[in-house]
Design a protein around this motif. Structure first.
Motif, PDB file in Angstrom:
ATOM      1  N   LYS A  20       0.823  -1.206   0.000  1.00  6.52           N
ATOM      2  CA  LYS A  20       0.000   0.000   0.000  1.00  6.52           C
ATOM      3  C   LYS A  20       0.860   1.261   0.000  1.00  6.52           C
ATOM      4  O   LYS A  20       2.079   1.209   0.162  1.00  6.52           O
ATOM      5  N   SER A  21       0.201   2.379  -0.192  1.00  7.74           N
ATOM      6  CA  SER A  21       0.896   3.661  -0.171  1.00  7.74           C
ATOM      7  C   SER A  21       1.224   4.071   1.259  1.00  7.74           C
ATOM      8  O   SER A  21       0.517   3.704   2.202  1.00  7.74           O
ATOM      9  N   ASP A  22       2.268   4.869   1.407  1.00  8.71           N
ATOM     10  CA  ASP A  22       2.600   5.406   2.722  1.00  8.71           C
ATOM     11  C   ASP A  22       1.877   6.729   2.988  1.00  8.71           C
ATOM     12  O   ASP A  22       2.152   7.412   3.974  1.00  8.71           O
ATOM     13  N   HIS A  23       0.945   7.092   2.106  1.00  6.70           N
ATOM     14  CA  HIS A  23       0.113   8.290   2.292  1.00  6.70           C
ATOM     15  C   HIS A  23      -1.349   7.890   2.385  1.00  6.70           C
ATOM     16  O   HIS A  23      -1.790   6.960   1.711  1.00  6.70           O
ATOM     17  N   ARG A  24      -2.094   8.615   3.202  1.00  5.71           N
ATOM     18  CA  ARG A  24      -3.539   8.468   3.234  1.00  5.71           C
ATOM     19  C   ARG A  24      -4.173   9.400   2.191  1.00  5.71           C
ATOM     20  O   ARG A  24      -3.700  10.520   1.993  1.00  5.71           O
ATOM     21  N   PRO A  25      -5.250   8.962   1.533  1.00  2.00           N
ATOM     22  CA  PRO A  25      -5.964   9.881   0.642  1.00  2.00           C
ATOM     23  C   PRO A  25      -6.748  10.915   1.445  1.00  2.00           C
ATOM     24  O   PRO A  25      -7.127  10.672   2.591  1.00  2.00           O
ATOM     25  N   VAL A  26      -6.975  12.067   0.824  1.00  2.00           N
ATOM     26  CA  VAL A  26      -7.738  13.148   1.450  1.00  2.00           C
ATOM     27  C   VAL A  26      -8.905  13.501   0.540  1.00  2.00           C
ATOM     28  O   VAL A  26      -8.724  13.711  -0.666  1.00  2.00           O
TER      29      VAL A  26
END
Length: 273
Positions: A256-262
Motif C-alpha cells: 500500500k501507499s505510505d500516504h492516506r488519501p484526502v
C-alpha cells in the motif's frame, strides 16, 4: 448531472449570494507511492470501495498502466465513465487526473512547467473543466512539491500563488505539498511553504475536522496532503476528511501507499452573468 441531496440547501443558496444553480463536487487527492506499492492492491483496497467522487488527483503514479488500473477500480462502484489525464514529468513519479466524464467536460489541460524547477521534479497538472449541466467552468490542479529541497518547495509555492492570482475561474488544488503541518500545533508549527501558497487568501485549505498524519512516518506527525480552494469558492460550503484514519493503516508496507488519501466536498456556484 444527477442531483444530489444537499443539507440545508436553501440556507446554502443564501450564503452563496443567491446563485440560481449550484453544483456539489467531491474530490480526492492521493499519493500512491510509485516504486514501493502495488497498484492492484491499492485499487482493490483503497480506491474501489469509494463512491460518489467526481475527481481524483493522483501523485507518484508510475505510468499509464497504473492510471488505467485506478480508473477501472473507480468505475466498479460508480455508474459513470471515468477518463484520465497523465502528466509527462516526474519520470516514474508522475501526476494524474481521473474524472467523471458523464458529468464534466475536459476543455483542455496543461502542465505548469515553471513549477518544475530545474526540470527535475514535476510540473503541476491542470485540467480546465466544465460542468455539463450548468456550464460552470473551473480548474482542477494536482501538485507534488519538493520534499528534500526546502528552497525549491518554497519557490514552487510562490509560483503557484502568483499563477492562481491571474486565474478568473474557481480552482481546486489537491496533492502532496510537503508542508509538514504539525498534527498538534500546526497553526504555529508548519513549513513556510503553506503560508507562501495561501498568501493574501489566494488559496484556502479545506481543513478536516479531525487532523491526523497523512504520511506513515516514525519521524514526523504531520499533514503533507491537502485540498485547497481559491477565493471564488466559499469556504463555508466546504468540508474535508482524511480517509482511512485507522491506526493499522500505518506503518507502510510494500503493497500500500505510505500516504492516506484526502477527500473534500464543496459547493461550486454558478455565478449569475
Amino acid at each position: 448531472m444527477k442531483s444530489r441531496s444537499i443539507p440545508l440547501f436553501a440556507v446554502l443558496l443564501t450564503l452563496l449570494g443567491g446563485c440560481q444553480s449550484v453544483t456539489q463536487l467531491s474530490v480526492i487527492g492521493f499519493n500512491v507511492e510509485s516504486g514501493d506499492a502495488d497498484p492492484n492492491y491499492i485499487a482493490d483496497q483503497y480506491i474501489q470501495p469509494i463512491q460518489g467522487v467526481d475527481f481524483w488527483g493522483f501523485s507518484e503514479v508510475q505510468n499509464q498502466g497504473w492510471v488505467d488500473r485506478f480508473e477501472t477500480a473507480i468505475e466498479v462502484n460508480n455508474k459513470a465513465d471515468f477518463k484520465s489525464v497523465l502528466g509527462s514529468t516526474g519520470k516514474a513519479d508522475r501526476l494524474a487526473i481521473v474524472y467523471n466524464s458523464n458529468d464534466f467536460n475536459l476543455i483542455k489541460f496543461e502542465e505548469l512547467n515553471q513549477i518544475n524547477i530545474g526540470g527535475s521534479v514535476r510540473a503541476a497538472l491542470v485540467g480546465h473543466f466544465q460542468v455539463k449541466s450548468t456550464q460552470q467552468e473551473f480548474l482542477f490542479i494536482v501538485n507534488h512539491l519538493y520534499r528534500t529541497n526546502d528552497q525549491g518547495r518554497h519557490e514552487q509555492a510562490r509560483l503557484l500563488n502568483r499563477w492562481a492570482q491571474k486565474q478568473t475561474i474557481p480552482i481546486i488544488a489537491v496533492g502532496d505539498y510537503n508542508f509538514d503541518w504539525d498534527v498538534k500545533n500546526g497553526d504555529y508549527k508548519r513549513d513556510p511553504g503553506y503560508d507562501l501558497l495561501t498568501e493574501n487568501d489566494v488559496f484556502t485549505w479545506v481543513r478536516p475536522q479531525e487532523i491526523i498524519a497523512t504520511h506513515c512516518s516514525s519521524r514526523y506527525n504531520t499533514v503533507l496532503d491537502f485540498v485547497f480552494i481559491s477565493r471564488q469558492i466559499k469556504p463555508r460550503s466546504a468540508s474535508s476528511k482524511i480517509l482511512y484514519p485507522e491506526a493499522d493503516y500505518c506503518p507502510d508496507t510494500s503493497q500500500k501507499s505510505d500516504h492516506r488519501p484526502v477527500q473534500a466536498t464543496f459547493i461550486l456556484p454558478k455565478v449569475q452573468p
